[in-house]
Structure formats: C-alpha cells, structure tokens
Design a protein around this motif. Structure first.
Motif, PDB file in Angstrom:
ATOM      1  N   GLN A   1       0.823  -1.212   0.000  1.00  0.00           N
ATOM      2  CA  GLN A   1       0.000   0.000   0.000  1.00  0.00           C
ATOM      3  C   GLN A   1       0.857   1.260   0.000  1.00  0.00           C
ATOM      4  N   ASP A   2       1.954   1.231   0.741  1.00  0.00           N
ATOM      5  CA  ASP A   2       2.874   2.372   0.743  1.00  0.00           C
ATOM      6  C   ASP A   2       3.441   2.601  -0.662  1.00  0.00           C
ATOM      7  N   ASN A   3       3.804   1.506  -1.328  1.00  0.00           N
ATOM      8  CA  ASN A   3       4.314   1.613  -2.699  1.00  0.00           C
ATOM      9  C   ASN A   3       3.241   2.128  -3.655  1.00  0.00           C
ATOM     10  N   VAL A   4       1.999   1.657  -3.462  1.00  0.00           N
ATOM     11  CA  VAL A   4       0.877   2.131  -4.291  1.00  0.00           C
ATOM     12  C   VAL A   4       0.758   3.648  -4.186  1.00  0.00           C
ATOM     13  N   ASP A   5       0.802   4.165  -2.963  1.00  0.00           N
ATOM     14  CA  ASP A   5       0.662   5.610  -2.745  1.00  0.00           C
ATOM     15  C   ASP A   5       1.770   6.388  -3.460  1.00  0.00           C
ATOM     16  N   LYS A   6       2.998   5.874  -3.386  1.00  0.00           N
ATOM     17  CA  LYS A   6       4.130   6.589  -3.986  1.00  0.00           C
ATOM     18  C   LYS A   6       4.102   6.513  -5.507  1.00  0.00           C
ATOM     19  N   LEU A   7       3.725   5.362  -6.068  1.00  0.00           N
ATOM     20  CA  LEU A   7       3.638   5.260  -7.525  1.00  0.00           C
ATOM     21  C   LEU A   7       2.491   6.112  -8.069  1.00  0.00           C
ATOM     22  N   THR A   8       1.391   6.182  -7.325  1.00  0.00           N
ATOM     23  CA  THR A   8       0.264   7.022  -7.737  1.00  0.00           C
ATOM     24  C   THR A   8       0.697   8.481  -7.828  1.00  0.00           C
ATOM     25  N   LYS A   9       1.462   8.921  -6.849  1.00  0.00           N
ATOM     26  CA  LYS A   9       1.971  10.298  -6.850  1.00  0.00           C
ATOM     27  C   LYS A   9       2.868  10.542  -8.056  1.00  0.00           C
ATOM     28  N   GLN A  10       3.739   9.571  -8.376  1.00  0.00           N
ATOM     29  CA  GLN A  10       4.615   9.716  -9.544  1.00  0.00           C
ATOM     30  C   GLN A  10       3.813   9.802 -10.831  1.00  0.00           C
ATOM     31  N   MET A  11       2.809   8.940 -10.962  1.00  0.00           N
ATOM     32  CA  MET A  11       1.999   8.920 -12.177  1.00  0.00           C
ATOM     33  C   MET A  11       1.268  10.245 -12.377  1.00  0.00           C
TER      34      MET A  11
END
Length: 418
Positions: free
Chosen positions: A95-105
């Motif tokens: 979930q932490d990775n999901v949040d960070k990748l979403t921000k990058q996208m």
C-alpha cells in the motif's frame, strides 16, 4: 502521420493482436486504453516509462488513458522475465508503494486539462472468494494453454508456484473488469506481457462474446547498442524518484547516451517530431563531437520527469564541473553533483594545505602535494592554489560543510567538514 504510423516510425510497436482492426478503431473514435504497473518498489525506474510514454502519446491524440497500479497483483508477483520467485511483501508495504507510484503517475501524466484515471485492482479483487474465483474465472482458463505461455514455460525447469502461475488469470480479470466498467478496449505492455495480454482478450471474448472489440499491443524490449539491457548502469537502476537518482544523475545518464543509441532514445522517449529528430540524426553523423542530440535528449527527459527547475539545476552543476567554476554552486547542488565522487572527511581545524591534502589521502606525499601546488594543478572551491603556505580553514567551506578539491582538469574530491 496518424498515431499508428507515428508509433511504427518511432520503433515503438513489437506485436499487435489485430493491427488493422486497431488502426480502424482509433481512426473511427476516441478509445480508452490501459497499462499497468505493480507496486513492487516505491519508485518506478526509466524502464517502466516505456509503455507509459506510449500511453501519453495516445492521450495527446485525444484518447483516454487508464493507469492501473496493481495493489492486488503486487501482492502476488508477476513471473514475467524472472527465473526465481519474487519475495512476497506485506500488505502495508504494498500500500505504501501504491501511494508513492500514484503520486509519480500524477506528476508525469496529469496535464490539468484532461481527467487522468488511475485505478487499483485491489478494489475489485479483495472481496472475491476463492470459490467465486475458481468458478467465475478459473473455469475459463485451460492449464494446457497457460503452460504454453512463455512466462510460464520459461519457469518450468526452475519451478513456479501456483501463486505466480495464477498471475495471468488476475491480469486477465483486470482487462475484463476495465472493459466492462471503463470501456477499455486496448491494453499496452512490454514485450514480456504478450502472454498475459492475450489471455485477457480470450477471457473477455469468452465472457462477453466473440465480437468484443478488444486489442493488445506490446512494445519492443529496449537494448543498448552493446546488447545490454537499457536503464541499467554500474550504479544500478535509474529511478524516477529524485531521492534515489538525483536530477543531476538523471540528466547525466541521458547526456552520456552512445551515438548509436541516442536517436532511438529520442524516438522512444521524447515528444519531438520527425523533422526535429531527423535534423538531430544528421548532426550525430556530421558533428558527433558537439553531442547536440544527447543534450536535447537530456533536457527533454529531465524536464519531463523532474521539471524545469530541476533541469536548470542539473545543467548548472554540469557546466560548473566541466569548467571548474564551482563557486556558484549551492550546498544542495554540491551534494547532487558530487554524490558519487571520492569523498573525504575532515575536522574544521585550521591546517596547512600540504599537510591537509596528505592526511586526507588526496595527495600521496608532501613532495607530490608541493609539486602539484607549485604547478597550479590544485584548486580549492574553484580557486587555484599556488602557495604551499596556504591554510585551509572552516571559512573556506561551502555553507560550512564542503570543500571541493580539483586536481588537474577532471579529478574532483569532496571534503566534508565535521
């Protein structure tokens, strides 16, 4: 050029499930398409950019991209391109990775004028029972066909768990869900995703009818001129996260592209038109020493990923290191530019330059230190030192933290004061 012709000119198409059908469809109407990435880490690297740059090209032609971040598939592990099982991550880490990748996208693909759709496959799978999974989806997959897919066949000798074996079913479910709920008709992926993509098309047609208009397209594996994998360096991957790969390092990666690769990269990654890229290609042949194509590539990519301000800073650091005029750099810029250069630690105590250089190990002996100083080969913070009686003090340091020593034209050392 229409979009498909442009993609072919850029060398960006590897396989298509129905080339003519897709070309006709996107000339007839604007479509929704998707590409996914699993949150196996907290940042994407430049290899991940390749299919998403393709999505951006569709977006610029008026089509609707849907970006899928695999909160569910990321807990399983895609066997594609691997000879061993992935290490499972905790749900909290995923979930932490999901949040960070979403921000990058969002940073890369939201232009403010069009709605960006980012979805997470955890949302439509986490409440699915094992019995529903087997009855509603597993029944539509032949084990014989699954075993024949390259991603599975390549692992049969070394072994593959049922968990990773099931990955193609989950990815197929994603395509089916997005087809029904978001009217997505095209999935894009890397060349290693062909088996997963075609499985998704098969599932949609079994559940929704053989006349369902759905398509798959893959991008070629990008290799450097020497045959090695693109995006890898001696220091590891080139990340999109500025904390992992600084904008200066990012800029340097592109500006150091081989002449044999630079035009391919310009076609693959930038949004420059054919005429401009053709002009740069001619300059590579006639004036390779000027490295015009590499400079344009580095500027375009650094601005796209990190923004105008970071690009300006990266160029400033590059120019300072090339010219030796480092006096204008800030402490932050010094940390970026000297991240991988020899680093030494010294106290803030005042010392004679000769003794100081030898004690740190920058010079092998006092004799050599005196000789280099007398010959004008030593610079401190951009100022040439010619007097062996010079003292090094804390006042010499940038921001009270750093002293930069240059020996000769290119040999830099960073001294951190404690």
């Amino acid at each position: 050029m229409n979009l498909i012709d442009e993609l072919e000119w850029r060398g960006a198409i590897n396989q298509q499930t129905d080339a003519e059908g897709l070309k006709d469809l996107i000339e007839e109407k604007k479509i929704s398409l998707y590409c996914g990435v699993d949150p196996t880490g907290d940042s994407m690297h430049i290899g991940h950019l390749i299919p998403f740059i393709m999505m951006k090209r569709f977006q610029l032609h008026g089509h609707q991209p849907v970006i899928l971040i695999g909160g569910a598939t990321g807990t399983i592990g895609d066997p594609s391109g691997r000879q061993t099982e992935r290490q499972l991550q905790t749900l909290e880490k995923v979930q932490d990775n999901v949040d960070k990748l979403t921000k990058q996208m969002k940073k890369l693909f939201f232009d403010g004028d069009s709605e960006l759709r980012i979805v997470n496959n955890y949302d439509w799978t986490h409440n699915l029972s094992i019995l529903d999974f087997l009855r509603d989806y597993g029944k539509n997959f032949s084990v014989n066909n699954m075993l024949a897919k390259d991603i599975v066949a390549s692992r049969l000798d070394s072994g593959i768990s049922f968990t990773e074996f099931s990955y193609q079913i989950l990815q197929s479910m994603d395509f089916h869900h997005l087809f029904k709920e978001e009217n997505v008709q095209l999935q894009i992926g890397g060349s290693d995703q062909w088996g997963n993509i075609t499985s998704g098309l098969d599932l949609i047609r079994k559940k929704e009818g053989q006349d369902a208009k759905v398509f798959g397209l893959t991008i070629p594996l990008l290799l450097k001129a020497d045959g090695t994998k693109f995006g890898k360096t001696a220091g590891g991957a080139i990340w999109l996260d500025a904390e992992k790969t600084t904008p200066y390092e990012f800029y340097q990666f592109w500006i150091n592209a081989d002449d044999k690769d630079v035009i391919k990269y310009l076609k693959f990654f930038t949004f420059l038109g054919k005429e401009e890229i053709d002009e740069l290609e001619a300059k590579v042949k006639t004036e390779p020493h000027k490295r015009e194509a590499q400079k344009v590539l580095a500027k375009e990519m650094t601005k796209f990923v990190h923004g105008e301000k970071a690009l300006t800073q990266a160029m400033k650091i590059t120019e300072a290191l090339f010219s030796g005029n480092v006096k204008s750099l800030t402490a932050d810029e010094i940390e970026q530019g000297f991240k991988d250069m020899p680093t030494f630690h010294a106290s803030k105590e005042t010392k004679n330059i000769v003794d100081w250089l030898v004690e740190l190990g920058i010079e092998p002996s006092k004799r050599q230190a005196r000789e280099d100083i007398n010959n004008g080969a030593i610079s401190m913070n951009g100022e040439r030192i010619t007097d062996v009686n010079t003292d090094v003090t804390a006042e010499n340091a940038f921001d009270g933290k750093f002293i930069i020593i240059r020996k000769g034209k290119k040999k830099y050392s960073l001294v951190k004061l404690a």
